[in-house]
Design an enzyme around this catalytic site. Sequence first.
Site, mmCIF file in Angstrom:
data_model
loop_
_atom_site.group_PDB
_atom_site.id
_atom_site.type_symbol
_atom_site.label_atom_id
_atom_site.label_comp_id
_atom_site.label_asym_id
_atom_site.label_seq_id
_atom_site.Cartn_x
_atom_site.Cartn_y
_atom_site.Cartn_z
ATOM 1 C CB CYS A 344 -7.339 6.135 -18.064
ATOM 2 S SG CYS A 344 -8.541 4.797 -18.161
ATOM 3 C CE1 TYR A 373 14.916 3.343 -30.925
ATOM 4 C CE2 TYR A 373 14.459 3.849 -33.214
ATOM 5 C CZ TYR A 373 15.357 3.664 -32.192
ATOM 6 O OH TYR A 373 16.708 3.779 -32.441
HETATM 7 C C1 LIG Z 1 19.626 5.171 -30.939
HETATM 8 C C2 LIG Z 1 21.024 5.113 -31.418
HETATM 9 C C3 LIG Z 1 21.298 4.666 -32.701
HETATM 10 C C4 LIG Z 1 20.245 4.262 -33.696
HETATM 11 O O1 LIG Z 1 19.446 5.298 -34.094
HETATM 12 P P1 LIG Z 1 18.426 5.060 -35.330
HETATM 13 O O2 LIG Z 1 17.799 6.366 -35.518
HETATM 14 O O3 LIG Z 1 17.457 4.024 -34.894
HETATM 15 O O4 LIG Z 1 19.242 4.634 -36.484
HETATM 16 C C5 LIG Z 1 22.630 4.583 -33.076
HETATM 17 N N1 LIG Z 1 23.618 4.940 -32.249
HETATM 18 C C6 LIG Z 1 23.383 5.387 -30.990
HETATM 19 C C7 LIG Z 1 24.527 5.752 -30.127
HETATM 20 C C8 LIG Z 1 22.079 5.484 -30.538
HETATM 21 O O5 LIG Z 1 21.852 5.931 -29.299
#
Ligand SMILES: *Cc1c(COP(=O)(O)O)cnc(C)c1O
Length: 437
Positions: A344, A373
């Site tokens: 909703c 994600y």
């Molecule tokens: C989220 C993150 C990643 C990975 O990012 P991707 O875009 O999924 O490759 C790598 N290092 C740090 C510190 C992050 O916060």
Amino acid sequence: MNGFSYRRGELFAEEVPVAEIAAVAGTPVYVYSAGAVRERFRAYAGAFADLPVLFCYAVKANPHLAILRLLSAEGAGADTVSGGEIARALAAGVPPSRIVFAGVAKTDGEMRLGLHHRILQFNVESLEELERLDAVAREADTRAPVAIRINPDVAAGSHDKISTGRRGDKFGVPIEEAVEAYERAAALPGIEPVGLHLHIGSQIAELAPFARAYRRAVELWRDLRTRGIALERIDFGGGFGIRYREEAPPDPGALAAMVRELTAGTGCRLIFEPGRALVGEAGILVSRVIYRKETRAGRYLVVDAGMHTLMRPALYDAWHDIFSVREPPPGTPLLTMDVVGPICESSDILGRDRRLPALGRGDLIAVGATGAYGAAMVSNYNSRPRPAEVLVEGGRWAVIKPRVEPSAQFADEIVPPWLAAPEGSDRAGGSHSDAGD
Ligand SMILES: *Cc1c(COP(=O)(O)O)cnc(C)c1O
């Protein structure tokens, strides 16, 4: 291989019909291709094979133990952002010597956990954190191996909410304050400066922002060396984009060539932290149509997946491909519709103006490139079942996380005794009360 293809008129995950998985595991359900994850990892590992590199998979993209186990068996380490993720990585068998720990809000307890297990490296985000880590390490009679996360002030050119390397972002130490930070680190007895870290954002589909940021990091590394601070490694972070729609992200070979040139002669060990790039395209979210709703104002495909199972469209305006699990025969007329979830909220839209066959009640759709994600951000909002997760490998498949029914979601909720007790029963209970009744 991205793991998913039409065969004999229906969608398969490797060699398993997706409809069969949906029938057994229920919908919505996340389906991952083990072969596709492995192949992505090998593409990176192969391209960088001549460099002294460690790939630390960013656990937050998809933290499932089976995914961690699979990647760890390929030689990957883990990039973690919390004590919980360190615990997951350890539980999946990732050796501590391949675990790095980032995050802007490390608590003393999380620092102690990392020190206790002797993880490879703490990626420190501020001077305040550095001082705290020094204190915690000295209390534990040890030294913390540290890379300071530098904010190189580079616009990554991806979505605002997933850019992290610009001056005003909350992450890291501004590059012009880096020398000062390393001099401080070198003076702290509980800190062992071992590396330099950066991570400029996510879903970056071009080489140029990486090249700019990496060049700044290597220049800083050289500058530090002339000042007597010799760091043995550079951790360039993750952020490699994938193909959601028409993006053409840099291939691992191009990335490796750029890195090879920039780091030539440094003798540095290199770390990368890819998350999305390893698992994103290796997963789909399968959902069942509840209604096709038609009004004079629009046509909606109402399905059982939504922002509770996949936040990205609502959170980042992200585009995911949506397709029918039954392959539309050539010449099937397509209709334009919004694919919407059951939640909703007006923002609960998986895709606007999609061209799909005239699907109806009971039909299955798949939402593409949801291996990263996706399940990681599932919520209980609106008390709907949490989706099951399934891993496919060749002709084998397994439920790797069972669906969680709403009754199980509220099973641990506690109604305090003063509300729970029916009249006439003993009201004395375990409540905390200032009034002292
Ligand atoms: C989220 C993150 C990643 C990975 O990012 P991707 O875009 O999924 O490759 C790598 N290092 C740090 C510190 C992050 O916060």
